[in-house]
Design a protein around this motif. Sequence first.
Motif, short mmCIF file in Angstrom:
data_model
loop_
_atom_site.label_atom_id
_atom_site.label_comp_id
_atom_site.label_asym_id
_atom_site.label_seq_id
_atom_site.Cartn_x
_atom_site.Cartn_y
_atom_site.Cartn_z
N ASP A 152 -17.79 6.78 -11.90
CA ASP A 152 -16.96 5.83 -12.65
C ASP A 152 -16.38 4.73 -11.77
O ASP A 152 -15.68 3.85 -12.27
N ALA A 153 -16.65 4.79 -10.47
CA ALA A 153 -16.08 3.81 -9.54
C ALA A 153 -17.08 3.48 -8.45
O ALA A 153 -16.87 3.76 -7.27
N PHE A 154 -18.21 2.91 -8.88
CA PHE A 154 -19.21 2.35 -7.96
C PHE A 154 -19.79 3.38 -6.98
O PHE A 154 -20.26 3.03 -5.91
N ASP A 155 -19.73 4.65 -7.37
CA ASP A 155 -20.23 5.74 -6.52
C ASP A 155 -19.47 5.88 -5.21
O ASP A 155 -19.97 6.50 -4.26
N PHE A 156 -18.27 5.32 -5.13
CA PHE A 156 -17.43 5.60 -3.97
C PHE A 156 -17.16 7.10 -3.91
O PHE A 156 -17.06 7.77 -4.94
N PRO A 157 -17.01 7.68 -2.71
CA PRO A 157 -16.75 9.12 -2.62
C PRO A 157 -15.42 9.50 -3.26
O PRO A 157 -14.41 8.79 -3.13
N LEU A 158 -15.42 10.63 -3.92
CA LEU A 158 -14.19 11.16 -4.50
C LEU A 158 -13.26 11.67 -3.40
O LEU A 158 -13.70 12.21 -2.38
N LEU A 159 -11.97 11.49 -3.60
CA LEU A 159 -10.98 12.11 -2.73
C LEU A 159 -11.02 13.61 -3.01
O LEU A 159 -10.87 14.05 -4.14
N THR A 160 -11.24 14.41 -1.96
CA THR A 160 -11.38 15.86 -2.13
C THR A 160 -10.08 16.60 -1.86
O THR A 160 -9.75 17.56 -2.57
N GLU A 161 -9.33 16.16 -0.86
CA GLU A 161 -8.13 16.92 -0.49
C GLU A 161 -7.14 16.02 0.24
O GLU A 161 -7.52 15.18 1.05
N VAL A 162 -5.86 16.22 -0.08
CA VAL A 162 -4.76 15.64 0.68
C VAL A 162 -4.03 16.79 1.37
O VAL A 162 -3.63 17.75 0.70
N VAL A 163 -3.92 16.72 2.68
CA VAL A 163 -3.30 17.80 3.46
C VAL A 163 -2.01 17.28 4.08
O VAL A 163 -2.02 16.30 4.83
N ILE A 164 -0.90 17.94 3.77
CA ILE A 164 0.42 17.52 4.25
C ILE A 164 1.02 18.64 5.09
O ILE A 164 1.14 19.78 4.63
N THR A 165 1.39 18.32 6.33
CA THR A 165 2.07 19.27 7.21
C THR A 165 3.46 18.75 7.50
O THR A 165 3.61 17.62 7.98
N VAL A 166 4.48 19.55 7.20
CA VAL A 166 5.88 19.12 7.34
C VAL A 166 6.40 19.56 8.70
O VAL A 166 6.50 20.76 8.99
N THR A 167 6.74 18.59 9.54
CA THR A 167 7.24 18.89 10.88
C THR A 167 8.51 19.72 10.84
O THR A 167 8.72 20.62 11.66
N ASN A 168 9.38 19.46 9.86
CA ASN A 168 10.69 20.09 9.81
C ASN A 168 10.62 21.60 9.69
O ASN A 168 11.50 22.31 10.20
N ASN A 169 9.59 22.13 8.96
CA ASN A 169 9.54 23.57 8.76
C ASN A 169 8.17 24.20 9.06
O ASN A 169 8.01 25.42 8.95
N GLY A 170 7.17 23.38 9.42
CA GLY A 170 5.86 23.91 9.75
C GLY A 170 5.02 24.32 8.56
O GLY A 170 3.95 24.89 8.72
N ASN A 171 5.47 24.02 7.34
CA ASN A 171 4.69 24.37 6.16
C ASN A 171 3.54 23.38 5.94
O ASN A 171 3.67 22.19 6.22
N VAL A 172 2.44 23.90 5.41
CA VAL A 172 1.26 23.08 5.11
C VAL A 172 1.01 23.12 3.61
O VAL A 172 0.97 24.20 3.01
#
Length: 348
Positions: free
Chosen positions: A189-209
Motif C-alpha cells: 500500500d506504500a510503494f513496496d517500501f519495507p514495513l516497520l517490523t519492531e520498535v525497541v526501547i531501552t530505558v536507561t533509568n531502570n534497565g527495562n526493555v
Amino acid sequence: MKKQLLIFSVFASALFASCNDEEIISSSDTSTDLEVTIEQIDFNPETAQPDGRFNNTSEGLYHGVFVTLDTQLHAKVWININNDGHYNATVVSNQGDKFRLLGHPTSRDGTKFSFAGERGSFDFDVTDFENPIATNVIVDAKEAHIAALKDREGQRAAVILGTFATNDDPTDVISGTWDLMTDGTPNTDAFDFPLLTEVVITVTNNGNVYSDTDFETFDYSCFFGLTDIAPIFLHEDPMTTPNGRNEFWAQDQSFVLGNATLLYWLGQSSGLVDANNQISGTEDFVNHGFHNNDFADPPAAVCTSFDGLKGIWTWNGRSGTSSFDDPFDVEMRHSENIDYEAFKQMLK
C-alpha cells in the motif's frame, strides 16, 4: 489496546533452561568454528550478503540491535549462522566500537547456538527463525539485550539506532535508546517500501526493555492519497550506502508501556526533503521531521514539518522526542523492490 511486551533479562535467561539434555552436544559432534580464532573471523558487515539458499531456513544471516541495559553500549549486531560455512557474530556500536564472537551449535537439530568472545557471550535460538530469541546476553560484565530479525537475499533486514529523552522537566529526565527494525517485508500500500517490523526501547533509568511489534494503520497527510497504511521503514545504512537514505512513517502509534500508554509519531522522508528542495531551490527542509498534525491544542490534522524532530512522543503526562544516529536527506535513487517512480510522481 495493545498488550505491553516487557523483556526482563533476569527471567529471559531461564526461557530455555528446560532444554532436554539430549539436545546438548559437544564440539566434537558437529562442525564448529572452535579452531578459528577471533582474529581470523572473515565477516565484514559492510559487504556480507545473505545466501538465498537459506531464505526460508534457520540458517543464514540475522541482523538486529545490541544494547546493554544501562544503554552505555548501543550497537548493531550481525549474527552468522552458517551463511558462509561459519558461526560468528559481529557487533558495531554507534561510537565505532567493534568486537566479534565465535559461535557453535548446542542442539542436534541445529537451531540453538552459543556465542562467546573476549568481551561477552550470548545464546541464540532460531527454532522459529521468523522470531529468533537471544538470551543470557552479557558484554563487558553487563547484562544486555539483543533483538534480531532474519536477513534475506532480495529482502534485506535493516536497523537504525536512536535515542529518546523527555523535554518537559530538566530536573527529572527519562531517557534511553529508541531503535527501529525491519525484516524487509514490502508494504504493497506504500510503494513496496519495507514495513516497520519492531520498535525497541531501552530505558536507561531502570534497565527495562520494551518492544512494539503491533502497529496501527494511519492516514498520512504529508503524502496525498495515502490512507490506512501500515508503518514503513526504509533504511540504507551508511556502512553500505554512501550517506544513507531513510523513509520511516509511523504516525499515531500507541502501546502500553509500564502503567501508561505511550503515544508516538515517527516521520522522516529523504524523498520529501529532496522534492521540496528541488522545487524551492533551497535546503529549507533538510533535517526536518514530517508529522500528520501540528501538535497544537487542539491539534490540527495537517502535514507539519519540524526542524530536527523525527520522533515525538507522550507518556503518562510526560513528553519528549526521539532522534536517530545515521545521516538523512540524500537524493532519491532506485532501490531494489521499491517503486520510486510512483513515489516521485506522487510528490510532484
